[in-house]
Design an enzyme around this catalytic site. Structure first.
Site, mmCIF file in Angstrom:
data_model
loop_
_atom_site.group_PDB
_atom_site.id
_atom_site.type_symbol
_atom_site.label_atom_id
_atom_site.label_comp_id
_atom_site.label_asym_id
_atom_site.label_seq_id
_atom_site.Cartn_x
_atom_site.Cartn_y
_atom_site.Cartn_z
ATOM 1 C CD GLN A 175 -2.937 -1.179 0.261
ATOM 2 O OE1 GLN A 175 -3.190 -0.143 -0.364
ATOM 3 N NE2 GLN A 175 -3.584 -2.306 0.041
ATOM 4 C CE1 TYR A 224 -7.883 -10.772 -8.051
ATOM 5 C CE2 TYR A 224 -9.532 -10.807 -6.317
ATOM 6 C CZ TYR A 224 -9.182 -10.974 -7.636
ATOM 7 O OH TYR A 224 -10.142 -11.366 -8.551
ATOM 8 C CB CYS A 236 -7.771 1.121 -5.669
ATOM 9 S SG CYS A 236 -7.428 0.019 -7.022
HETATM 10 C C1 LIG Z 1 -4.343 -4.146 -4.717
HETATM 11 S S1 LIG Z 1 -3.128 -5.388 -4.473
HETATM 12 C C2 LIG Z 1 -3.588 -5.971 -2.876
HETATM 13 C C3 LIG Z 1 -2.522 -6.665 -2.059
HETATM 14 C C4 LIG Z 1 -2.785 -6.841 -0.564
HETATM 15 N N1 LIG Z 1 -4.177 -7.062 -0.251
HETATM 16 C C5 LIG Z 1 -2.244 -5.693 0.253
HETATM 17 O O1 LIG Z 1 -3.036 -4.882 0.734
HETATM 18 O O2 LIG Z 1 -1.012 -5.581 0.396
HETATM 19 C C6 LIG Z 1 -3.681 -6.597 -5.586
HETATM 20 C C7 LIG Z 1 -2.863 -7.871 -5.633
HETATM 21 O O3 LIG Z 1 -3.520 -8.792 -6.507
HETATM 22 C C8 LIG Z 1 -2.547 -9.496 -7.242
HETATM 23 N N2 LIG Z 1 -3.272 -10.004 -8.421
HETATM 24 C C9 LIG Z 1 -3.600 -9.324 -9.557
HETATM 25 N N3 LIG Z 1 -4.356 -10.107 -10.349
HETATM 26 C C10 LIG Z 1 -4.512 -11.293 -9.698
HETATM 27 C C11 LIG Z 1 -5.211 -12.491 -10.006
HETATM 28 N N4 LIG Z 1 -5.907 -12.621 -11.137
HETATM 29 N N5 LIG Z 1 -5.173 -13.503 -9.119
HETATM 30 C C12 LIG Z 1 -4.451 -13.379 -7.953
HETATM 31 N N6 LIG Z 1 -3.783 -12.266 -7.612
HETATM 32 C C13 LIG Z 1 -3.813 -11.232 -8.476
HETATM 33 C C14 LIG Z 1 -1.446 -8.512 -7.490
HETATM 34 O O4 LIG Z 1 -0.226 -9.194 -7.732
HETATM 35 C C15 LIG Z 1 -1.439 -7.729 -6.158
HETATM 36 O O5 LIG Z 1 -0.552 -8.317 -5.256
#
Ligand SMILES: C[S@@+](CC[C@H](N)C(=O)[O-])C[C@H]1O[C@@H](n2cnc3c(N)ncnc32)[C@H](O)[C@@H]1O
Length: 383
Positions: free
Chosen positions: A220, A249, A338
């Site tokens: 973040q 995610y 977001c």
């Molecule tokens: C907005 S970040 C949130 C990370 C975590 N919740 C945090 O607050 O630190 C979104 C995450 O989703 C992962 N991501 C994106 N597309 C994805 C998918 N189809 N399946 C699994 N993870 C995914 C990205 O690598 C990233 O780490």
């Protein structure tokens, strides 16, 4: 018409850091660098059959909330990073609240007043960003992309970056051409600069734990975000001892770590290889299984859950994932979003599947930009 100038009365704010006016031929014009109630001379930057995009290049009647931008590199045709440098701080939050309310109403049919809350850690809404991504031009000079452009705006500093990022030092160096330079400043005082992908990690501390985070990987970005989001996610999840939870995610495991001490199990799903390795390390000793997979693929197998936390990328989870989440039988879904438009689309799907949107909290994790973070709770059945 691209390059033409028009005089417009600006009517309202819209999603994406723009306000809306109408051209004489009736087409909507999405205008940057203006505010509702203003009259501006605009330069058209893009023309489509049904709408135009434009930059306000002269203010003929200004709104009371207009202020001189603190950043000398912001403005029409310049750095594309910030949308609201010319807007009074309180008004920035009101604009974001309006956009959230409109997206939820328009896309999900939910009417809700939302207040956007400030997040501790920034100084007058500057110096809050701990992760910066600069781009280099053909000569290896670092700067930021102009709005909707591959061109790079040379800058001398970035006022939203935390000071230890030391952007002035980065832009004085010569880098490989056409590359991406990242700088990460961690809450434990590390500063890591990288060109392209990197195997090193920095250590972040949040909610009483340390997290290894890959350099250039996701964490973040607002200096106060990890604490604030963890607290509200936990509160809305309302975890119970017997709960099986999903953290989808999951990144390097921030929300899984917060949930784990309160529940039976957490399954954390993340697709980025480096984040998965870091999450396994970060969550050792907790009742958490870390799955390295895409959420959409992983959900094709039979999954049961009581509580789901999901924090998808900007485009949202999408209809297929949301439909499969409803099939897990979860009583509560905590959706961290977001992009209010993606949230609105996914909320519409959840509501059609029998969930209710019972809480919406909004946080100003991205001051000076049009971005905003929502933490929302959907429930179904008796909770
Ligand atoms: C907005 S970040 C949130 C990370 C975590 N919740 C945090 O607050 O630190 C979104 C995450 O989703 C992962 N991501 C994106 N597309 C994805 C998918 N189809 N399946 C699994 N993870 C995914 C990205 O690598 C990233 O780490």
């Amino acid at each position: 018409m691209s390059g033409a100038t028009l005089i417009l009365d600006i009517e309202r704010v819209a999603h994406g850091g723009v306000c809306v006016g109408h051209a004489e031929d009736g087409r909507v014009v999405f205008v940057r660098h203006t505010l509702p109630g203003e009259q501006v001379r605009v330069e058209v930057t893009e023309e489509r059959r049904s709408y135009l995009r434009a930059d306000a290049v002269e203010v003929l009647r200004s709104a009371p909330a207009r202020v001189p931008p603190p950043c000398p590199w912001a403005g029409p045709g310049r750095c594309g990073g910030c949308d609201w440098q010319h807007v009074d701080l309180a008004e920035q939050r009101r604009l974001k609240a309006t956009v959230i309310g409109e997206q939820l109403a328009h896309l999900a049919g939910v009417t809700r007043g939302v207040e956007v809350q400030a997040v501790p850690g920034d100084e007058d809404w500057l110096h809050w960003r701990t992760r910066m991504r600069l781009a280099t031009d053909g000569q290896g000079r670092a700067g930021f992309h102009r709005h909707r452009s591959h061109q790079i705006e040379p800058i001398g500093d970035c006022l939203i970056a935390v000071e230890p990022a030391d952007v002035p030092a980065l832009v004085q160096r010569v880098w490989p051409p056409d590359a991406e330079v990242t700088v990460d400043v961690s809450s434990t005082g590390e500063r890591a600069v990288a060109v392209g992908s990197h195997s090193a990690t920095v250590t972040e501390r949040a909610a009483g734990r340390d997290f290894a985070v890959p350099v250039g990987g996701f964490w973040q970005v607002h200096i106060g975000a990890a604490e604030v989001l963890t607290r509200h996610v936990l509160e809305l999840a309302g975890p119970q001892r017997s709960d099986r939870c999903l953290d989808l995610y999951a990144g390097v495991g921030l929300f899984a770590a917060a949930l784990a001490p309160h529940v039976r199990t957490v399954t954390a799903v993340e697709s980025d290889r480096r984040a998965v390795a870091a999450a396994r390390r970060n969550l050792r000793g907790l009742p958490v299984e870390v799955i390295g997979a895409r959420v959409d693929r992983w959900l094709r197998s039979a999954v049961n859950a009581d509580v789901v936390v999901l924090d998808p990328p900007r485009k949202g989870a999408g209809r297929d994932v949301v439909t499969r989440l409803a099939a897990t039988g979860a009583r509560s879904l905590v959706y961290v979003a977001c992009d209010p438009a993606a949230l609105g689309r996914d909320a519409a799907t959840l509501i059609a599947l029998g969930y209710q949107l019972v809480d919406v909290r909004a946080f100003d994790l991205f001051p000076m930009t049009a971005h905003v973070e929502c933490v929302t709770l959907f429930t179904r059945g008796a909770v």
